[in-house]
Write an enzyme that holds these catalytic residues in place. Structure first.
Site, PDB file in Angstrom:
ATOM      1  CG  HIS A   1      -6.458   0.986   1.555  1.00  0.00           C
ATOM      2  ND1 HIS A   1      -5.547   1.240   0.557  1.00  0.00           N
ATOM      3  CD2 HIS A   1      -5.718   0.653   2.653  1.00  0.00           C
ATOM      4  CE1 HIS A   1      -4.328   1.075   1.016  1.00  0.00           C
ATOM      5  NE2 HIS A   1      -4.405   0.726   2.289  1.00  0.00           N
TER       6      HIS A   1
ATOM      7  CG  HIS B   1      -1.631   4.788   4.865  1.00  0.00           C
ATOM      8  ND1 HIS B   1      -1.430   4.524   3.534  1.00  0.00           N
ATOM      9  CD2 HIS B   1      -1.962   3.600   5.439  1.00  0.00           C
ATOM     10  CE1 HIS B   1      -1.620   3.230   3.302  1.00  0.00           C
ATOM     11  NE2 HIS B   1      -1.955   2.654   4.441  1.00  0.00           N
TER      12      HIS B   1
ATOM     13  CB  CYS C   1      -0.959  -0.036   1.183  1.00  0.00           C
ATOM     14  SG  CYS C   1      -2.038  -1.485   1.137  1.00  0.00           S
TER      15      CYS C   1
END
Length: 410
Positions: free
Chosen positions: A335, A301, A170
């Protein structure tokens, strides 16, 4: 740092290509960010029977044939379709003719978490049901991770090019952009198409679900009552080139890439580490030549999980005496894994150019353990000079990118 006696080149972003659940293309993506648009809907990519909840942020109305001109979309998995389409959009947005691009030494650098795991999911299901002889050879061929970057090369018919797919989960989008920054800065390439791409797949949704981190309805980063992530998909590709090249062709400059920081603490398979992320932020500031007080907002994030948001905000407070606004566009996009920080970088570049801070939507009450100004629910007008984009990944991979407003003098 010098190369052949020359000062390192300044690196600027001149084109953006985005495929997202809140809009495809720069204008729709920008509108979605300004409006605080939500991409949440029930997942349709796979059978979700048996799961207690299965919302996600899938890209609707994406027709690869509308974007791809050279490569047959059937030869590509969904993530590679996203990647190639976003690259073509980015080059067009940069105002660079394809013949001009093909005459330059280029880099294509694409980050990913899952690559074509959606195809792999289906191949495994076919094998379990009917044996390996049942595999569709076209699907089997297109399932390799390298297709995310090589498909861009094929679609744009590049020849003098290096193509890499970066699998740092990620944080991979920021890793890929940093790779391009270094290559242009050192004079190794003239133009870089960098970012990330991923598609919703059963494997990743199920993994996060089993970890107890899938939110039942919406993603609420920094919210007191947050319940987890929503898996998403898409691609973000940035056209990066030297300032000299951009000025010579009269290109619009979204932002300058000032620097970045990378580290890997390898402390835990899934839990973020506050001290390690703080060190990564400090590395990024040193690389960019900025101080904490120079940063106008942080694109976090910000996954909406209990552990990430407290740890990340703690790392920010460790570095910043008074943190600037800290937002998470995952509240809108979900996400999107390897695409996440690339899309956040595109959002940061647009924010600098357009003069606003994107909101963190779905917000009611900020968790006091986080204690950040998350720009709740509505975008905020702001004059921005320096923006920080955080990316964290499993196994302790951290990548922090610093973008700035282009000015005549560094």
């Amino acid at each position: 740092m010098r190369d052949g006696g020359r000062q390192p080149r300044r690196v600027v972003v001149t084109g953006l290509g985005v495929v997202t659940s809140i809009g495809i293309g720069v204008s729709e993506f920008l509108a979605g960010l300004r409006e605080g648009r939500s991409g949440v809907k029930p997942i349709t990519s796979f059978d979700t029977t048996g799961f207690g909840h299965a919302n996600g942020c899938e890209v609707a109305d994406f027709d690869p044939a509308a974007w791809l001109e050279r490569v047959d979309p059937a030869e590509l998995g969904r993530a590679s379709q996203f990647s190639a389409a976003a690259a073509r959009m980015a080059v067009a947005d940069a105002g660079m003719a394809l013949d001009e691009l093909r005459g330059k030494r280029a880099l294509v650098s694409v980050g990913t978490t899952d690559a074509e795991s959606r195809d792999l999911d289906n191949l495994v299901a076919d094998q379990l049901r009917d044996g390996p002889a049942s595999w569709d050879p076209v699907v089997a061929r297109r399932s390799t991770a390298g297709r995310l970057s090589s498909s861009v090369v094929r679609e744009l018919e590049l020849t003098d090019v290096e193509a890499v797919t970066i699998p740092t989960a990620c944080a991979a989008g920021n890793y890929a952009i940093g790779y391009g920054f270094d290559a242009i800065r050192a004079g190794e390439v003239e133009v870089a198409l960098c970012g990330g791409a991923d598609a919703v797949c059963r494997k990743t949704f199920t993994g996060f679900y089993r970890l107890g981190t899938i939110a039942p309805e919406v993603c609420q980063p920094f919210e007191k009552d947050r319940k987890g992530i929503l898996t998403g998909e898409g691609a973000g590709i940035l056209v990066m080139e030297s300032l000299e090249s951009a000025l010579a062709r009269g290109a619009r400059i979204y932002a300058e890439v000032l620097g970045y920081g990378l580290n890997c603490d390898a402390n835990h398979p899934v839990a973020p580490d506050r001290d390690s992320l703080a060190r990564c932020i400090e590395l990024a500031h040193r690389s960019a030549g900025v101080k904490p007080e120079d940063v106008d907002f942080i694109s976090a994030h910000g996954t909406g999980t209990k552990a990430n948001d407290v740890t990340e905000s703690g790392a920010i407070r460790q570095v910043f005496e008074t943190p600037p606004p800290v937002v998470s566009i995952k509240s809108m996009l979900g996400h999107s894994m390897g695409a996440a920080s690339a899309l956040a970088s595109a959002a940061c570049a647009l924010a600098i150019q357009e003069g606003f801070i994107p909101p963190t939507i779905n917000h009611r009450e900020t968790d006091p353990e986080c204690g950040v100004d998350c720009v709740p629910n509505a975008a905020r007008p702001a004059s921005l000079d320096v923006v920080q984009n955080n990316a964290l990944a499993f196994a302790g991979n951290n990548a922090v990118l610093i973008l700035g407003r282009y000015r005549d003098h560094p």
